[in-house]
Write an enzyme that holds these catalytic residues in place. Sequence first.
Site, short mmCIF file in Angstrom:
data_model
loop_
_atom_site.label_atom_id
_atom_site.label_comp_id
_atom_site.label_asym_id
_atom_site.label_seq_id
_atom_site.Cartn_x
_atom_site.Cartn_y
_atom_site.Cartn_z
CE1 TYR A 30 -4.06 -1.88 0.09
CE2 TYR A 30 -2.89 -3.24 1.68
CZ TYR A 30 -3.96 -3.06 0.82
OH TYR A 30 -4.90 -4.03 0.68
CE LYS A 90 -11.74 10.58 3.19
NZ LYS A 90 -10.89 11.57 2.50
CE LYS A 176 -12.91 11.23 -1.11
NZ LYS A 176 -11.66 10.47 -1.32
CG ASP A 229 -11.87 14.40 0.47
OD1 ASP A 229 -10.76 14.02 0.07
OD2 ASP A 229 -12.53 13.74 1.30
CB VAL A 264 -11.70 -1.31 -1.84
CG1 VAL A 264 -13.15 -0.88 -2.06
CG2 VAL A 264 -11.65 -2.70 -1.22
#
Length: 317
Positions: A30, A90, A176, A229, A264
């Site tokens: 990551y 989110k 967003k 954002d 994801v």
Amino acid sequence: MDENGHDVRLWSYNPKQVEELNTQHTNSRYIKDFTFSSSLVAYADLATAIDGVDAILFVVPTKAVRSVAHQVGALLAEKQLQPEIIHASKGIEQKTYKRISQILEEEIPAANRKAVTVLSGPSHAEDVARHDLTLITAASASPEAAKYTQKLFMTNYFRVYTNSDVIGVEIGAALKNIIALGAGALHGLGYGDNAKAALMTRGLAEISRLGTSFGADPMTFIGLSGVGDVIVTATSANSRNWRAGDELGRGEALNDVVSHMGMVIEGVATTKAAYELSKQRGVSMPITEAIYQVLYEGKDIRTAISDLMQREGRAEF
């Protein structure tokens, strides 16, 4: 210890990730080329990870929030603990259209948690890791919980503002990602800055319309978790949603993009939830609808853009 002097534990469902973090202090899948503090301890066992903690921060994909929260709630009840609950996820849950804080409140008994706070704003993990200047929002119905979270995370490079508009902050954070998909697609198709600015501006108008229909404060959407954002997610290759859109714009099939992304892509599921919500609530969201048609109905991207541009003229406000 973290930079603020707190003991930090990390839980992961992936034993290999836990082993890498504890032995090499890296998370190469990551965040490449970054070494974490040797004082950060990772756990594969959730019960051990949350035992005796003062605060729990959820940063898991939206589709996993309910199941993880249910496990946490059961363990907190068993141990008779009552920590602060914070989340930085989110998205919107499929079918129920619940926001993350609503899921957490449902799955973690009120007797075993303090208020739920959402931590959100323009922040790529890669940039935070290298101490780039970052400003975000801690939103909670409890002013005390928001201030607690603010104090917990504030550093000389990471500034946190408080906010009471949980609805607006969570809807801005989730939607967003739809705009980031669209911005990436425009880049992949070869469009320039004019097109991207138009998409972000009108996309933000859609986010605001849906958010205010739920009672969100319209001012939230010109703040960090709104326009901030949108800017950071819709203009950067660090955004997996932008990268996914870029590949779609270049002609890649959605299934291929999802399979090789390795992470994801929240915007894909969020597009479906937002589209269905817009129809349910009678909110005009033409950009979201166009992206939904591309993702779920196989509509050609260039045709979708042409149809958007040829809609009947109207007033901006």
